[in-house]
Design an enzyme around this catalytic site. Structure first.
Site, PDB file in Angstrom:
ATOM      1  N   GLY A 184      20.050 -18.348 -41.897  1.00  0.00           N
ATOM      2  CA  GLY A 184      20.023 -19.469 -40.973  1.00  0.00           C
ATOM      3  C   GLY A 184      21.333 -19.740 -40.264  1.00  0.00           C
ATOM      4  O   GLY A 184      21.507 -20.786 -39.626  1.00  0.00           O
ATOM      5  N   ASP A 198      29.756 -19.232 -26.861  1.00  0.00           N
ATOM      6  CA  ASP A 198      29.871 -20.506 -27.567  1.00  0.00           C
ATOM      7  C   ASP A 198      31.335 -20.875 -27.759  1.00  0.00           C
ATOM      8  O   ASP A 198      31.752 -22.010 -27.479  1.00  0.00           O
ATOM      9  CB  ASP A 198      29.159 -20.405 -28.919  1.00  0.00           C
ATOM     10  N   LYS A 202      33.920 -24.027 -26.046  1.00  0.00           N
ATOM     11  CA  LYS A 202      34.740 -24.918 -26.875  1.00  0.00           C
ATOM     12  C   LYS A 202      36.218 -24.854 -26.503  1.00  0.00           C
ATOM     13  O   LYS A 202      36.891 -25.891 -26.435  1.00  0.00           O
ATOM     14  CB  LYS A 202      34.534 -24.561 -28.356  1.00  0.00           C
TER      15      LYS A 202
END
Length: 426
Positions: A184, A198, A202
């Site tokens: 997960g 990603d 940031k």
């Protein structure tokens, strides 16, 4: 003081926010005099709202939340850059304060949104957009405000950090990715993580705040980890380095540069020991020196903690009647510098034909572009007719390195396609 909250998005983080409000409502009231009341919940499904006994607050139409008279502050947790930006902007246009965890929107449109919030004396909180539960946005804006920040270096993506940790233990890239997905830690489509997007969003946010510059995600040089192998990580370890996907922003005399790429860092550096899904952000300032922020970068608890931290902080200022902070400040006139101007050391691994003259040809190309070699290592296999050649360069210009790589790839000696490239951050 009662603060009426509308929530858009009941995924992992949204559910965590509901849990915190229900669990700590009385604590917020007794400690701060803040009565946080959930008045609207928007999502595709009413399942989460109903499970928390809040089914009567549910709507599937976000417009009912952003325009509601009984919402003072809106939490946006839809994610992405489509409808989420509309939710944020329409909420602000309707006089609502906003808290979001949306790094994509803030990295692409943060200055625009913050300017509107500031103009209209509205609060904009986005502490959860970087680092999950790590408190980094607040310290950069407040606690470190007396510093001239010179660099921010971070491990800000838990998926890739987990994968690299497992690859260092010997797993292949594909094995590490599958394990991350099974546990997960990675999405079915891991592109945003493994290709560095990603992390790029940031570091764009951190650069904008840390250096007070106007920078968006498309100005961040971005590389992921797809080309790396367990061999690269073990070779780097033997040389005294750990390999991490780093998000880096620095200020120089020419301006500010922001970049995301795999990097070799010394094993005794604090970031080298940050493993698994953990994140860490290393800040250097002229007054504070070096400071590192460490913690879990994702998950219901950490991310919801950051979201609700912003909510409580805004609510306390509203209770005191303080003017809104708005988000960003007016940016300085500081240019964003392209990575091609930088100079650093490089690890380069090519798979090449195992025949005489190959190394000489490659060394000639490097020399033509002014790239000095610190070391060369050959790793072969008797069952194959090609070998790995690993080069460590002295400090060299990024543009010249890329030109040399392109010319080497045009020769008839490379058998493995594009090389593994890891910048060395000493």
């Amino acid at each position: 003081m009662t603060i009426r909250v509308g929530l858009c998005g009941t995924g992992t983080v949204g559910t965590g926010c509901i849990d915190i409000i229900q669990k700590h409502h009385d604590d917020f009231l007794s400690r701060y005099g803040i009565d946080l009341q959930l008045t609207r919940i928007c999502s595709r499904s009413s399942e989460v709202a109903e499970a928390h006994g809040l089914g009567s607050l549910f709507t599937s139409d976000y417009r009912e939340v952003v325009s509601a008279d009984d919402v003072d502050l809106l939490i946006e947790l839809f994610g992405g850059t489509g409808i989420a930006k509309d939710v944020i902007t329409e909420a602000l246009q309707n006089g609502k304060h906003v808290v979001t965890a949306n790094k994509a929107v803030m990295a692409s449109s943060g200055e625009e949104i913050a300017a509107f919030a500031h103009k209209n004396n509205l609060e904009l909180g986005f502490g959860a957009s970087v680092g999950g539960g790590i408190p980094i946005i607040g310290p950069l804006k407040h606690s470190l405000g007396a510093n001239d920040i010179t660099s921010i270096i971070g491990i800000v993506n838990g998926t890739t950090n987990y994968m690299l940790t497992r690859m260092e233990a010997g797993l292949s890239y594909d094995e590490a990715l599958k394990e991350a997905q099974d546990n997960g830690f990675a999405e079915a489509d891991p592109t945003a993580d493994v290709d560095g997007f990603d992390a790029a969003a940031k570091i764009a946010i951190l650069a904008a705040i840390g250096f007070n510059v106007k920078i968006t995600i498309d100005q961040v040089h971005t590389e992921g980890i797809r080309r790396l192998s367990a061999l690269d990580l073990s070779t780097a370890h033997d040389m005294g380095y750990a390999v991490k996907l780093l998000a880096i922003t620095e200020r120089s005399g020419e301006g500010v540069v922001a970049r995301v790429h795999p990097a070799m860092i010394p094993l005794d550096h604090q970031l080298a020991s940050v493993n698994g899904v953990y994140n860490a952000i290393y800040v250097t300032g002229d007054a504070v020196g070096e400071a590192m922020f460490f913690g879990e970068g994702a998950g219901a608890g950490p991310a919801a903690s950051a979201v609700m931290g912003d909510v409580v902080d805004i609510a306390r200022r509203l209770e005191k009647g303080a003017p809104a902070l708005g988000g960003y400040t007016v940016p300085d006139n500081c240019p964003v510098v392209d990575i091609s101007t930088l100079e650093m050391k490089y690890y380069l691994r090519f798979r090449v034909a195992d025949r005489p003259g190959v190394l000489a040809k490659m060394a000639t190309v490097f020399s033509e572009y002014g790239v000095s070699l610190q070391s060369v290592q050959q790793m072969g296999n008797k069952q194959r007719d090609d070998v790995n050649l690993v080069f460590i360069t002295h400090s060299a210009n990024e543009g010249k390195i890329n030109d040399a790589i392109d010319e080497i790839l045009s020769l008839d000696i490379v058998t493995g396609g594009a090389p593994s490239v890891i910048r060395v951050v000493d």
